[in-house]
Design a protein around this motif. Structure first.
Motif, PDB file in Angstrom:
ATOM      1  N   GLU A 168      -1.840 -13.773  -5.573  1.00 49.08           N
ATOM      2  CA  GLU A 168      -0.490 -14.271  -5.296  1.00 49.08           C
ATOM      3  C   GLU A 168      -0.489 -15.611  -4.578  1.00 49.08           C
ATOM      4  OE1 GLU A 168       2.292 -13.081  -6.612  1.00 49.08           O
ATOM      5  OE2 GLU A 168       0.773 -11.924  -7.665  1.00 49.08           O
ATOM      6  N   GLY A 169      -1.595 -16.328  -4.631  1.00 45.83           N
ATOM      7  CA  GLY A 169      -1.599 -17.671  -4.085  1.00 45.83           C
ATOM      8  C   GLY A 169      -1.875 -17.718  -2.600  1.00 45.83           C
ATOM      9  N   ALA A 191       4.508  -1.066  -1.023  1.00 52.60           N
ATOM     10  CA  ALA A 191       3.611  -2.215  -0.872  1.00 52.60           C
ATOM     11  C   ALA A 191       3.984  -3.055   0.343  1.00 52.60           C
ATOM     12  CB  ALA A 191       3.647  -3.068  -2.144  1.00 52.60           C
ATOM     13  N   VAL A 192       5.272  -3.334   0.502  1.00 54.47           N
ATOM     14  CA  VAL A 192       5.705  -4.162   1.633  1.00 54.47           C
ATOM     15  C   VAL A 192       5.488  -3.402   2.947  1.00 54.47           C
ATOM     16  CG1 VAL A 192       7.654  -5.401   2.659  1.00 54.47           C
ATOM     17  CG2 VAL A 192       7.326  -5.433   0.195  1.00 54.47           C
ATOM     18  N   GLY A 193       5.734  -2.111   2.911  1.00 55.39           N
ATOM     19  CA  GLY A 193       5.491  -1.296   4.099  1.00 55.39           C
ATOM     20  C   GLY A 193       4.028  -1.327   4.515  1.00 55.39           C
ATOM     21  N   GLU A 194       3.136  -1.274   3.549  1.00 48.49           N
ATOM     22  CA  GLU A 194       1.709  -1.277   3.865  1.00 48.49           C
ATOM     23  C   GLU A 194       1.285  -2.634   4.449  1.00 48.49           C
ATOM     24  OE1 GLU A 194      -0.255   1.054   4.246  1.00 48.49           O
ATOM     25  OE2 GLU A 194      -2.231   0.109   4.315  1.00 48.49           O
ATOM     26  N   LEU A 195       1.860  -3.714   3.929  1.00 48.43           N
ATOM     27  CA  LEU A 195       1.528  -5.030   4.494  1.00 48.43           C
ATOM     28  C   LEU A 195       1.973  -5.108   5.959  1.00 48.43           C
ATOM     29  CD1 LEU A 195       2.435  -7.454   1.552  1.00 48.43           C
ATOM     30  CD2 LEU A 195       0.193  -6.562   2.187  1.00 48.43           C
ATOM     31  N   ALA A 196       3.186  -4.617   6.239  1.00 46.78           N
ATOM     32  CA  ALA A 196       3.657  -4.615   7.632  1.00 46.78           C
ATOM     33  C   ALA A 196       2.770  -3.722   8.495  1.00 46.78           C
ATOM     34  CB  ALA A 196       5.104  -4.124   7.688  1.00 46.78           C
ATOM     35  N   ASN A 197       2.336  -2.620   7.928  1.00 50.41           N
ATOM     36  CA  ASN A 197       1.450  -1.700   8.652  1.00 50.41           C
ATOM     37  C   ASN A 197       0.135  -2.390   9.036  1.00 50.41           C
ATOM     38  OD1 ASN A 197       0.423   0.884   9.543  1.00 50.41           O
ATOM     39  ND2 ASN A 197      -0.804   0.883   7.676  1.00 50.41           N
ATOM     40  N   VAL A 247      -7.854   8.818   0.107  1.00 48.96           N
ATOM     41  CA  VAL A 247      -6.795   9.496   0.861  1.00 48.96           C
ATOM     42  C   VAL A 247      -6.028   8.459   1.682  1.00 48.96           C
ATOM     43  CG1 VAL A 247      -6.269  11.440   2.368  1.00 48.96           C
ATOM     44  CG2 VAL A 247      -8.430  11.422   1.088  1.00 48.96           C
ATOM     45  N   ASP A 248      -4.803   8.205   1.309  1.00 49.22           N
ATOM     46  CA  ASP A 248      -3.974   7.229   2.029  1.00 49.22           C
ATOM     47  C   ASP A 248      -2.521   7.541   1.714  1.00 49.22           C
ATOM     48  OD1 ASP A 248      -2.642   4.725   2.875  1.00 49.22           O
ATOM     49  OD2 ASP A 248      -4.677   3.936   3.030  1.00 49.22           O
ATOM     50  N   ASP A 249      -1.639   7.422   2.715  1.00 52.12           N
ATOM     51  CA  ASP A 249      -0.223   7.701   2.445  1.00 52.12           C
ATOM     52  C   ASP A 249       0.448   6.554   1.700  1.00 52.12           C
ATOM     53  OD1 ASP A 249      -0.612   6.259   4.844  1.00 52.12           O
ATOM     54  OD2 ASP A 249       1.429   6.712   5.492  1.00 52.12           O
ATOM     55  N   SER A 250      -0.191   5.401   1.649  1.00 52.94           N
ATOM     56  CA  SER A 250       0.376   4.270   0.913  1.00 52.94           C
ATOM     57  C   SER A 250      -0.116   4.300  -0.532  1.00 52.94           C
ATOM     58  CB  SER A 250      -0.024   2.953   1.568  1.00 52.94           C
ATOM     59  OG  SER A 250       0.171   1.885   0.656  1.00 52.94           O
ATOM     60  N   ARG A 251       0.839   4.344  -1.456  1.00 54.90           N
ATOM     61  CA  ARG A 251       0.458   4.328  -2.876  1.00 54.90           C
ATOM     62  C   ARG A 251      -0.211   3.012  -3.224  1.00 54.90           C
ATOM     63  NH1 ARG A 251       5.615   4.595  -5.782  1.00 54.90           N
ATOM     64  NH2 ARG A 251       4.331   4.540  -7.635  1.00 54.90           N
ATOM     65  N   ALA A 252       0.272   1.926  -2.611  1.00 55.92           N
ATOM     66  CA  ALA A 252      -0.306   0.604  -2.901  1.00 55.92           C
ATOM     67  C   ALA A 252      -1.767   0.553  -2.462  1.00 55.92           C
ATOM     68  CB  ALA A 252       0.502  -0.478  -2.206  1.00 55.92           C
ATOM     69  N   ALA A 303       8.669  -9.752  -3.026  1.00 62.02           N
ATOM     70  CA  ALA A 303       8.108  -8.418  -2.769  1.00 62.02           C
ATOM     71  C   ALA A 303       7.663  -7.772  -4.075  1.00 62.02           C
ATOM     72  CB  ALA A 303       9.146  -7.541  -2.075  1.00 62.02           C
ATOM     73  N   ARG A 304       8.429  -8.008  -5.131  1.00 62.20           N
ATOM     74  CA  ARG A 304       8.089  -7.441  -6.446  1.00 62.20           C
ATOM     75  C   ARG A 304       6.766  -8.025  -6.941  1.00 62.20           C
ATOM     76  NH1 ARG A 304      10.380  -4.810 -10.719  1.00 62.20           N
ATOM     77  NH2 ARG A 304      12.235  -4.303  -9.535  1.00 62.20           N
ATOM     78  N   SER A 305       6.598  -9.347  -6.783  1.00 60.36           N
ATOM     79  CA  SER A 305       5.351 -10.003  -7.214  1.00 60.36           C
ATOM     80  C   SER A 305       4.158  -9.473  -6.425  1.00 60.36           C
ATOM     81  CB  SER A 305       5.435 -11.519  -7.013  1.00 60.36           C
ATOM     82  OG  SER A 305       6.492 -12.061  -7.724  1.00 60.36           O
ATOM     83  N   ILE A 306       4.366  -9.319  -5.113  1.00 57.00           N
ATOM     84  CA  ILE A 306       3.285  -8.826  -4.250  1.00 57.00           C
ATOM     85  C   ILE A 306       2.896  -7.401  -4.665  1.00 57.00           C
ATOM     86  CG2 ILE A 306       2.757  -8.091  -1.887  1.00 57.00           C
ATOM     87  CD1 ILE A 306       4.630 -10.414  -0.957  1.00 57.00           C
ATOM     88  N   ALA A 307       3.901  -6.570  -4.881  1.00 60.99           N
ATOM     89  CA  ALA A 307       3.634  -5.178  -5.259  1.00 60.99           C
ATOM     90  C   ALA A 307       2.893  -5.114  -6.591  1.00 60.99           C
ATOM     91  CB  ALA A 307       4.945  -4.390  -5.331  1.00 60.99           C
ATOM     92  N   ALA A 308       3.296  -5.961  -7.533  1.00 65.39           N
ATOM     93  CA  ALA A 308       2.627  -5.962  -8.840  1.00 65.39           C
ATOM     94  C   ALA A 308       1.151  -6.301  -8.673  1.00 65.39           C
ATOM     95  CB  ALA A 308       3.312  -6.956  -9.771  1.00 65.39           C
ATOM     96  N   SER A 309       0.871  -7.238  -7.775  1.00 63.95           N
ATOM     97  CA  SER A 309      -0.511  -7.620  -7.529  1.00 63.95           C
ATOM     98  C   SER A 309      -1.295  -6.468  -6.885  1.00 63.95           C
ATOM     99  CB  SER A 309      -0.542  -8.850  -6.612  1.00 63.95           C
ATOM    100  OG  SER A 309      -1.862  -9.185  -6.289  1.00 63.95           O
ATOM    101  N   MET A 310      -0.668  -5.797  -5.913  1.00 68.93           N
ATOM    102  CA  MET A 310      -1.373  -4.705  -5.230  1.00 68.93           C
ATOM    103  C   MET A 310      -1.607  -3.514  -6.164  1.00 68.93           C
ATOM    104  SD  MET A 310       0.353  -4.816  -1.427  1.00 68.93           S
ATOM    105  CE  MET A 310      -0.761  -3.679  -0.623  1.00 68.93           C
ATOM    106  N   PHE A 311      -0.626  -3.230  -7.025  1.00 64.05           N
ATOM    107  CA  PHE A 311      -0.772  -2.094  -7.932  1.00 64.05           C
ATOM    108  C   PHE A 311      -1.492  -2.465  -9.230  1.00 64.05           C
ATOM    109  CE2 PHE A 311       2.599  -0.267  -5.300  1.00 64.05           C
ATOM    110  CZ  PHE A 311       2.216   1.056  -5.229  1.00 64.05           C
ATOM    111  N   CYS A 312      -1.759  -3.783  -9.395  1.00 65.11           N
ATOM    112  CA  CYS A 312      -2.404  -4.274 -10.621  1.00 65.11           C
ATOM    113  C   CYS A 312      -1.615  -3.858 -11.865  1.00 65.11           C
ATOM    114  CB  CYS A 312      -3.842  -3.780 -10.734  1.00 65.11           C
ATOM    115  SG  CYS A 312      -4.901  -4.437  -9.480  1.00 65.11           S
ATOM    116  N   VAL A 313      -0.301  -4.029 -11.821  1.00 64.24           N
ATOM    117  CA  VAL A 313       0.540  -3.721 -12.977  1.00 64.24           C
ATOM    118  C   VAL A 313       1.511  -4.881 -13.193  1.00 64.24           C
ATOM    119  CG1 VAL A 313       0.435  -1.222 -12.637  1.00 64.24           C
ATOM    120  CG2 VAL A 313       2.303  -2.521 -11.592  1.00 64.24           C
ATOM    121  N   ALA A 314       2.161  -4.890 -14.340  1.00 58.03           N
ATOM    122  CA  ALA A 314       3.182  -5.903 -14.600  1.00 58.03           C
ATOM    123  C   ALA A 314       4.414  -5.601 -13.743  1.00 58.03           C
ATOM    124  CB  ALA A 314       3.547  -5.887 -16.074  1.00 58.03           C
TER     125      ALA A 314
END
Lengths: 158, 134
Positions: free
Chosen positions: A27-28, A93-99, B6-11, A70-81
């Motif tokens: 994502e640059g 995805a956004v929650g995990e980044l904040a975490n 094992v992780d609660d985050s799907r991402a 956020a959509r672009s970031i999530a697509a990158s993390m999930f490796c999907v379109a």
């Protein structure tokens, strides 16, 4: 103890840059931006993920960006379109980044401290106009704004 | 190799799964400690490797590792904690609970592969060569 004594904008820049380079390199490059606050205000629907820190220092760490980014970031993390993503995946995805940003901030604080599970809302972060009681750092990613806010509960108005 | 993430985050599960699948692992996922224990109990074949987040609802990663290490049948499983908890005190807690290795988020693909290689998990030569720039 004031949380903000242990955190500087430079620290947040370092944590966020490392996060992006590690987890969403496709994502640059994440660049610091003095205009992110203003640009986020004018951007489309925002999404904000927040984690709370409690213990020796109390506060929150929030990450806010337009939903389109956020959509672009999530697509990158999930490796999907992007077209294959559902809302829950974007939120996750956004929650995990904040975490992760919150966990790295927490590690800079004197123990004991604890980190909450992320909470994601479709609202702008309060204080994203630069008035948050703490530290607000703006970034540019793919031409879109990202804000990281570290809010210090000890500085909040009574 | 078989792995359980094992992780609660799907991402995060997706990221780790992609890395493990890139080295040929067969990966299953669990969303928290309770889910992981249920999957282990019902598995026909145990995973060789388990990657575990620390903070999860229901049962956290530390408790999961303690539970796993109580069962002699699960002893051969290699366990790596993958977490934002970077304080040394917490690393020690995880290792004392039975984790074999500890990886701090955020991580790169290379960091994951390096740790797996250190643990003796088979990482294909091509992936190792890429790590060393060879």
């Amino acid at each position: 103890m004031p949380l903000i004594e242990h955190i500087s904008p430079a620290t947040i820049e370092e944590i966020a840059s490392q996060l992006w380079a590690s987890l969403v390199p496709a994502e640059g490059v994440l660049l610091p931006s003095a205009y992110a606050v203003e640009r986020l205000r004018r951007a489309g629907e925002p999404i904000t993920a927040a984690v709370s820190i409690t213990g020796s220092c109390d506060g929150t760490v929030e990450l806010c960006c337009p939903r389109s980014l956020a959509r672009s970031i999530a697509a990158s993390m999930f490796c999907v379109a992007e077209s294959d993503l559902d809302e829950a995946s974007i939120t996750d995805a956004v929650g995990e980044l904040a975490n992760i940003v919150g966990g790295n901030v927490k590690s800079l604080l004197p123990p004991p401290t604890a980190l909450s599970i992320p909470v994601v809302t479709t609202a702008r972060a309060a204080g994203d106009d630069g008035t948050a009681a703490g530290c607000v750092v703006g970034f540019d990613l793919l031409g879109e704004p990202v804000l990281v806010l570290v809010r210090d509960a000890s500085l909040a108005p009574a | 190799m078989r792995a359980l993430v094992v992780d609660d985050s799907r991402a995060m599960r997706a990221l780790l799964t992609n890395i493990l699948q890139s080295i040929g692992a067969e990966v299953t996922q669990a969303k928290d400690g309770c889910d992981a224990l249920a999957r282990l109990r019902s598995a026909d074949r145990l995973p060789d490797l388990m990657l575990v987040d620390w903070h999860m609802p229901e049962m956290d990663g530390l408790e999961l590792i303690k539970q796993v290490r109580k069962d002699p049948a699960w002893k051969p499983m290699t366990v790596m904690m993958v977490t934002t908890e970077s304080e040394q005190e917490n690393m020690v807690r995880a290792l004392l609970a039975g984790a074999d290795e500890y990886l701090i988020k955020p991580f790169t693909r290379d960091a994951v592969l390096e740790k797996l290689n250190l643990l003796g998990v088979h990482v294909p030569e091509q992936a190792l060569a890429a790590l060393t720039g060879g």
